[in-house]
Design a protein around this motif. Structure first.
Motif, mmCIF file in Angstrom:
data_model
loop_
_atom_site.group_PDB
_atom_site.id
_atom_site.type_symbol
_atom_site.label_atom_id
_atom_site.label_comp_id
_atom_site.label_asym_id
_atom_site.label_seq_id
_atom_site.Cartn_x
_atom_site.Cartn_y
_atom_site.Cartn_z
ATOM 1 N N ALA A 1 0.655 -1.238 -0.013
ATOM 2 C CA ALA A 1 0.010 -0.041 -0.179
ATOM 3 C C ALA A 1 0.780 1.144 0.030
ATOM 4 O O ALA A 1 1.942 1.331 0.602
ATOM 5 C CB ALA A 1 -0.839 -0.142 0.987
ATOM 6 N N LYS A 2 0.479 2.274 -0.877
ATOM 7 C CA LYS A 2 1.120 3.546 -0.668
ATOM 8 C C LYS A 2 0.300 4.296 0.105
ATOM 9 O O LYS A 2 -0.812 4.321 0.350
ATOM 10 C CB LYS A 2 1.062 4.037 -2.145
ATOM 11 C CG LYS A 2 2.076 3.263 -3.052
ATOM 12 C CD LYS A 2 2.371 3.919 -4.418
ATOM 13 C CE LYS A 2 3.410 3.056 -4.968
ATOM 14 N NZ LYS A 2 3.212 2.993 -6.535
ATOM 15 N N ILE A 3 1.076 5.257 0.822
ATOM 16 C CA ILE A 3 0.546 6.138 2.074
ATOM 17 C C ILE A 3 0.409 7.511 1.305
ATOM 18 O O ILE A 3 1.351 8.195 0.931
ATOM 19 C CB ILE A 3 1.279 6.279 3.204
ATOM 20 C CG1 ILE A 3 1.542 4.794 3.775
ATOM 21 C CG2 ILE A 3 0.788 7.314 4.316
ATOM 22 C CD1 ILE A 3 2.465 4.676 4.744
ATOM 23 N N MET B 1 -4.836 8.130 -9.858
ATOM 24 C CA MET B 1 -5.125 7.409 -11.460
ATOM 25 C C MET B 1 -4.070 7.367 -12.156
ATOM 26 O O MET B 1 -4.024 6.600 -13.148
ATOM 27 C CB MET B 1 -5.967 8.780 -11.860
ATOM 28 C CG MET B 1 -7.486 8.816 -11.431
ATOM 29 S SD MET B 1 -8.124 10.591 -11.388
ATOM 30 C CE MET B 1 -8.232 10.774 -13.101
ATOM 31 N N LYS B 2 -2.762 7.934 -11.742
ATOM 32 C CA LYS B 2 -1.732 7.695 -12.608
ATOM 33 C C LYS B 2 -0.844 6.510 -12.316
ATOM 34 O O LYS B 2 0.042 6.034 -12.966
ATOM 35 C CB LYS B 2 -0.820 8.863 -12.450
ATOM 36 C CG LYS B 2 -1.595 10.070 -13.399
ATOM 37 C CD LYS B 2 -0.472 11.408 -13.282
ATOM 38 C CE LYS B 2 -1.526 12.539 -13.838
ATOM 39 N NZ LYS B 2 -1.179 13.790 -13.074
ATOM 40 N N ASP B 3 -0.840 6.200 -10.833
ATOM 41 C CA ASP B 3 0.140 5.227 -10.133
ATOM 42 C C ASP B 3 -0.373 4.024 -10.516
ATOM 43 O O ASP B 3 -1.490 3.545 -10.850
ATOM 44 C CB ASP B 3 -0.167 5.431 -8.793
ATOM 45 C CG ASP B 3 1.033 4.843 -7.827
ATOM 46 O OD1 ASP B 3 2.091 4.651 -8.360
ATOM 47 O OD2 ASP B 3 0.564 3.793 -7.144
ATOM 48 N N LYS B 4 0.669 3.223 -10.647
ATOM 49 C CA LYS B 4 0.440 1.605 -11.125
ATOM 50 C C LYS B 4 0.058 0.825 -9.924
ATOM 51 O O LYS B 4 -0.122 -0.219 -10.007
ATOM 52 C CB LYS B 4 1.815 1.088 -11.804
ATOM 53 C CG LYS B 4 2.357 1.870 -12.798
ATOM 54 C CD LYS B 4 2.257 1.074 -14.144
ATOM 55 C CE LYS B 4 2.829 1.723 -15.555
ATOM 56 N NZ LYS B 4 2.251 2.853 -15.719
ATOM 57 N N GLY B 5 0.198 1.452 -8.709
ATOM 58 C CA GLY B 5 -0.095 0.383 -7.718
ATOM 59 C C GLY B 5 -1.703 0.011 -7.396
ATOM 60 O O GLY B 5 -2.500 0.761 -8.392
ATOM 61 N N ASN B 6 -1.962 -0.724 -6.505
ATOM 62 C CA ASN B 6 -3.481 -0.891 -6.684
ATOM 63 C C ASN B 6 -4.128 -1.012 -4.925
ATOM 64 O O ASN B 6 -5.336 -1.346 -4.654
ATOM 65 C CB ASN B 6 -3.667 -2.253 -6.955
ATOM 66 C CG ASN B 6 -3.237 -3.432 -6.352
ATOM 67 O OD1 ASN B 6 -2.445 -3.277 -5.276
ATOM 68 N ND2 ASN B 6 -4.010 -4.767 -6.401
ATOM 69 N N CYS B 7 -3.168 -0.508 -4.045
ATOM 70 C CA CYS B 7 -3.661 -0.301 -2.738
ATOM 71 C C CYS B 7 -3.226 0.892 -1.938
ATOM 72 O O CYS B 7 -1.921 1.398 -2.332
ATOM 73 C CB CYS B 7 -3.224 -1.484 -1.903
ATOM 74 S SG CYS B 7 -4.035 -1.570 -0.252
ATOM 75 N N LYS C 1 -9.085 -0.745 -7.438
ATOM 76 C CA LYS C 1 -8.103 -0.434 -6.545
ATOM 77 C C LYS C 1 -8.679 -0.398 -4.917
ATOM 78 O O LYS C 1 -9.908 -0.387 -5.063
ATOM 79 C CB LYS C 1 -7.413 0.823 -6.701
ATOM 80 C CG LYS C 1 -6.532 0.847 -8.098
ATOM 81 C CD LYS C 1 -5.736 2.027 -8.113
ATOM 82 C CE LYS C 1 -4.970 2.008 -9.350
ATOM 83 N NZ LYS C 1 -4.022 2.942 -9.598
ATOM 84 N N ILE C 2 -7.752 -0.785 -4.100
ATOM 85 C CA ILE C 2 -8.284 -0.811 -2.787
ATOM 86 C C ILE C 2 -7.886 0.514 -2.061
ATOM 87 O O ILE C 2 -6.644 0.953 -2.173
ATOM 88 C CB ILE C 2 -7.835 -1.925 -2.117
ATOM 89 C CG1 ILE C 2 -8.070 -3.364 -2.685
ATOM 90 C CG2 ILE C 2 -8.087 -1.863 -0.693
ATOM 91 C CD1 ILE C 2 -7.322 -4.423 -2.559
ATOM 92 N N PHE C 3 -8.661 1.025 -1.319
ATOM 93 C CA PHE C 3 -8.612 2.307 -0.597
ATOM 94 C C PHE C 3 -8.886 2.160 0.850
ATOM 95 O O PHE C 3 -9.991 1.852 1.215
ATOM 96 C CB PHE C 3 -9.278 3.650 -1.129
ATOM 97 C CG PHE C 3 -8.939 3.700 -2.519
ATOM 98 C CD1 PHE C 3 -7.739 4.355 -2.796
ATOM 99 C CD2 PHE C 3 -9.676 3.267 -3.459
ATOM 100 C CE1 PHE C 3 -7.434 4.600 -4.273
ATOM 101 C CE2 PHE C 3 -9.290 3.682 -4.919
ATOM 102 C CZ PHE C 3 -8.341 4.146 -5.192
#
Ligand code: 13P
Ligand code: SF4
Length: 317
Positions: free
Chosen positions: A196-198, A226-232, A252-254
């Protein structure tokens, strides 16, 4: 009294909007149902830009009082409505005009940069306004020798100071939502979700900002997802923004970052959440509560807000 369904309010709001040539501007911290009926949803900067240029006769602000006041200052000929007059802001409340005037006198010769989360009176005492999406650029647009007062958010002020290295005296105000995020709980969530990114709003305290993958206004955080490749993503700002994040990135998961007091559940701004579909309907129907600003204050406050809008336009924000 008869209780109406949400569908009833949605269709009546649509009808009244057309009949009265009204526009609904909603902040990202509003509930999803309100964001979905708005003509425009955005962060503080985009909302003030929209308030300054639209063809409606009535602006209904689904947000808090300082936002509706800013709309009135930018469009004094329009009727500006706020569905609940108690929708204030703890940050704006932390800076009273008399105290601020004294603060300016105690720190003479400084350019006064005020965050848009202030009353019209504070804006009238300011040289230039900023929002969380342009605070760094607004300060950088001032000549390097200019000394600055930044008000009222100490965390955003500290963020701007660190980014620009400028000589800044900061008012000691905070937002009760952003101040409350727990670093320990965020790190715990990160342990459970290592990918996950913070994402952090700059009104958060330094320790929370230090673990961020992205720091920015609500709109900047949304754009990042919207631009980032991550999913959480762990979201350290008011939970309303997650509605748009999910809409734009359904796969994606938030995860909302928890506040220090875990009994509060997730982090909501109680002022933002005073606005409901029913109140919007009543407000449009009765055309009140209406936001009015004293003419002398309005004219004084207009200058620093317009200065911000002009600079933002120049730098493409
Ligand atoms: P934005 O500038 O991201 O819209 O933030 C407004 C606000 O009230 C933050 O608490
Ligand atoms: Fe004010 Fe904080 Fe609510 Fe934003 S989240 S409107 S700064 S109280």
């Amino acid at each position: 009294m008869k209780k109406h369904s949400p569908e009833y309010f949605v269709s009546e709001i649509k009808r009244l909007k057309e009949e009265k040539n009204a526009i609904i501007l909603a902040h990202f911290y509003q509930t999803g149902d309100i964001q979905d009926i708005a003509d425009f949803v955005g962060d503080s900067l985009a909302l003030s830009q929209k308030a300054a240029s639209n063809d409606a006769e009535i602006i209904l602000f689904a947000g808090v009082k300082f936002m509706a006041e800013t709309a009135k200052i930018l469009a004094p000929e329009k009727k500006v409505l706020l569905p609940d007059i108690n929708a204030g802001c703890s940050l704006a409340d932390s800076c009273k005009a008399d105290d601020f005037e004294k603060f300016i006198q105690e720190n003479p010769g400084r350019t006064v940069v005020s965050y848009v989360n202030t009353t019209a009176e504070i804006k009238a005492l300011s040289d230039i306004i900023c929002t969380s999406s342009n605070a760094v650029q607004i300060v950088e647009s001032l000549p390097p020798e200019e000394k600055i007062i930044f008000a009222p958010d100490r965390n955003l002020g500290n963020y701007v100071l660190n980014k620009t290295g400028r000589d800044i005296v900061i008012w000691n105000g905070t937002c009760h939502v952003h101040e409350e995020f727990s670093l320990e709980a965020i790190l715990e969530l990160k342990k459970e979700n290592p990918d996950a990114k913070i994402l952090v709003h700059p009104e958060c305290e330094l320790p929370v900002r230090m673990v961020a993958d992205c720091i920015g206004s609500t709109n900047a955080l949304l754009q990042f997802t919207m631009k980032d490749k991550g999913n959480c993503y762990i979201i350290a700002t008011e939970t309303g923004i997650i509605h748009q994040m999910k809409k734009e990135n359904p796969e994606k998961i938030f995860i909302p970052a928890p506040p220090r007091d875990s009994t509060c559940g997730c982090s909501e701004c109680n002022f933002m959440k005073l606005i409901t579909l029913e109140k919007i309907y009543n407000c449009l129907k009765n055309e009140k509560p209406e936001i009015l600003v004293n003419k002398k204050i309005l004219l004084k406050a207009q200058k620093p807000i317009k200065r911000m809008i002009e600079i933002s336009q120049k730098i493409g924000l």
